[in-house]
Design an enzyme around this catalytic site. Structure first.
Site, mmCIF file in Angstrom:
data_model
loop_
_atom_site.group_PDB
_atom_site.id
_atom_site.type_symbol
_atom_site.label_atom_id
_atom_site.label_comp_id
_atom_site.label_asym_id
_atom_site.label_seq_id
_atom_site.Cartn_x
_atom_site.Cartn_y
_atom_site.Cartn_z
ATOM 1 N N GLU A 94 2.402 5.339 -3.116
ATOM 2 C CA GLU A 94 1.363 5.360 -2.082
ATOM 3 C C GLU A 94 0.497 6.616 -2.130
ATOM 4 O OE1 GLU A 94 2.980 4.519 1.784
ATOM 5 O OE2 GLU A 94 3.564 2.483 1.234
ATOM 6 N N GLU B 67 6.905 -3.111 -1.839
ATOM 7 C CA GLU B 67 7.276 -2.900 -0.444
ATOM 8 C C GLU B 67 6.666 -4.025 0.377
ATOM 9 O OE1 GLU B 67 6.944 0.885 1.545
ATOM 10 O OE2 GLU B 67 7.210 2.002 -0.338
#
Length: 510
Positions: free
Chosen positions: A173, A292
């Site tokens: 991320e 995720e």
């Protein structure tokens, strides 16, 4: 009552079912590791300190690959702290989750646990506060067998054979301002390019995952993927996608339909990757690593800055109900519908932290409601994912517009003759009458005997907010659905807010 007419035919297929779609995620966050998978003082602990009761549930869940060690945690992680004698490992402050990290579980321990529960390890490297050298050294420590100083450290720590980890994530991320070492797309693309190049010098056949957008709502979404892939296209195999879902402003209709967002997310990333390929004149297909995804009630979380610094805190231990299980089932259906381009998917996380498995320190472990659609899909989905033709009554949603009331996919295992239907009725109020035609498959049945109904499993309840707890761990379990098979036509009535697994197999009806 709503209605849906479905036809399945082996001539219309998405592709072979990718078993890596049934992945999970273990991060050093909250109680996922400590008192989750690992608790040396627990009555069920094995010789390495891992909980056997949790390991049994992981096997039952059917997980195939597990991503580690993060997540946000990895962007501040020194992998060297987690190897070697446990008594010599330093205690550190984890900035991601404002926690005390004891480092009693690290790389070697995690790989040992993966082997014990028969899952593939998927490793992430720190490209937040660290860089190329540390990533290559971790790869050499894990996979090297040339007698170098780094690989010999692994041998000295009791692991003579290389870990042979095949899949590596180039950070986590990095588009997010919350990330330690957050970077612009250009900054990350350059670092990922050089890290991938160096790692491939050591081991050319790795599978490498570049960071994509951390969610579809990021202001840089789309541009980020393009910029990163323009630099890294020839060096990486996949690009990541992350998404978490919850009701917004009480809009349960849109929540039940949130798999539509995942579908659009995947299609957008694939389109961007294929655009970069087209500009380069390349036929290479970049995969999506949806590493995720889950239901997460982020509105209940006050953020990292609100956390008191302590060891293994109880953190975002959401308790899931029937509606959440139906949503998770719909997200799994969507992932299977993209088995041709989604290379892997990891439900986040495995234990305690927004997880299908919950534990009590020193005590019980139990299955949350979302455990069941994952476990049953992983167990029964086999062979080829078909592309059903669906004509369905619509449901109206504020967020996604009008959508089919019924979301459905199917898998066909030509070896065993098993046809499995996975379906969700995403209406909050109306049952759905399903008529499914398998005539296109009848000709392939053994001896022309047709199909017979094996079982119909359903997750549904008069109370859609029913949930499992430590005191009532079997309040929500799969029940028997109602279906009939008349020749080549399957008929079912699917209650509102319900998930279904309907199994057929070749042979004469009993």
């Amino acid at each position: 009552m709503g209605h849906a007419t479905v036809r399945v035919d082996p001539a219309f297929a998405v592709g072979p079912l990718n078993r890596r779609l049934f992945g999970s995620f273990v991060e050093h966050m909250g109680r996922c590791v400590y008192t989750g998978i690992y608790e040396p003082e627990h009555p069920s602990a094995d010789a390495l300190g891992f909980r056997r009761d949790v390991a049994d549930l992981v096997r039952e869940l059917g997980v195939t690959v597990v991503r580690y060690p993060g997540g946000n945690f990895v962007s501040n992680y020194r992998w060297e702290d987690g190897v070697g004698p446990k008594g010599e490992r330093p205690v550190r402050l984890d900035l991601a989750w404002r926690s005390i990290e004891t480092n009693q579980v690290g790389t070697d321990d995690f790989v040992d646990w993966c082997r014990s529960v028969d899952v593939e390890p998927m490793m992430a490297v720190n490209l937040g506060t660290r860089g190329i050298a540390e990533a290559v050294e971790l790869l050499e420590y894990c996979n090297g067998d040339d007698g170098t100083q780094v690989s010999e450290r692994r041998v000295a720590h009791g692991h003579e054979q290389p870990h042979d980890i095949r899949v590596w994530c180039l950070g986590n991320e990095m588009d997010g301002p919350w990330q330690m070492g957050h970077k612009t797309a250009e900054e990350y693309a350059r670092l990922a390019e050089e890290t991938a190049r160096a790692m491939r010098r050591l081991q050319p056949d790795l599978e490498l995952v570049a960071c994509g957008s951390s969610n579809r709502g990021m202001p840089t979404f789309g541009t980020w993927e393009r910029v990163v892939l323009e630099r890294c296209f020839d060096l990486v195999d996949h690009i990541s996608a992350h998404a978490y879902y919850e009701p917004h402003d009480g809009d349960l209709d849109s929540y039940l339909a949130c798999a539509e967002d995942m579908d659009r997310f995947i299609r957008s990333v694939v389109a961007t990757a294929d655009h970069v390929a087209a500009v380069r004149g390349s036929d290479k297909l970049i995969g999506v690593s949806f590493d995720e995804w889950n239901v997460w009630f982020q509105a209940r979380f006050d953020g990292e800055s609100s956390l008191a610094i302590r060891e293994a805190p109880e953190l975002i231990e959401d308790v899931y109900d029937v509606m959440d299980a139906v949503v998770v089932g719909s997200l799994l259906i969507t992932l299977m519908q993209h088995t041709d381009r989604v290379a892997m998917a990891c439900q986040a996380q495995l234990v305690n932290v927004i997880a299908p498995i919950s534990t009590r320190p020193g005590g019980a472990s139990w299955r949350q409601s979302i455990f069941y659609p994952f476990a049953l899909t992983a167990r029964h989905a086999r062979g080829t994912v078909l592309r059903p033709a669906v004509v369905s009554t619509a449901v109206d949603t504020a967020e996604y517009g009008a959508l089919d009331q019924l979301l459905l996919t199917a898998t066909l295992d030509e070896g065993s003759g098993d046809l499995v239907i996975f379906a969700v009725n995403r209406s909050r109020t109306e049952p759905c009458e399903l008529t499914l035609d398998v005539v296109g498959l009848a000709g392939s049945a053994a001896g022309g005997a047709g199909y017979r109904l094996v079982e119909h499993l359903v997750i549904s309840d008069e109370d859609p907010h029913a949930r499992n707890t430590e005191d009532d761990p079997e309040r929500v379990v799969p029940g028997a659905g109602t279906s009939t098979l008349d020749g080549a036509t399957l008929r079912s009535v699917l209650p509102a807010i319900s998930w279904h697994c309907i199994r057929l197999t070749e042979g004469t009806p009993r």
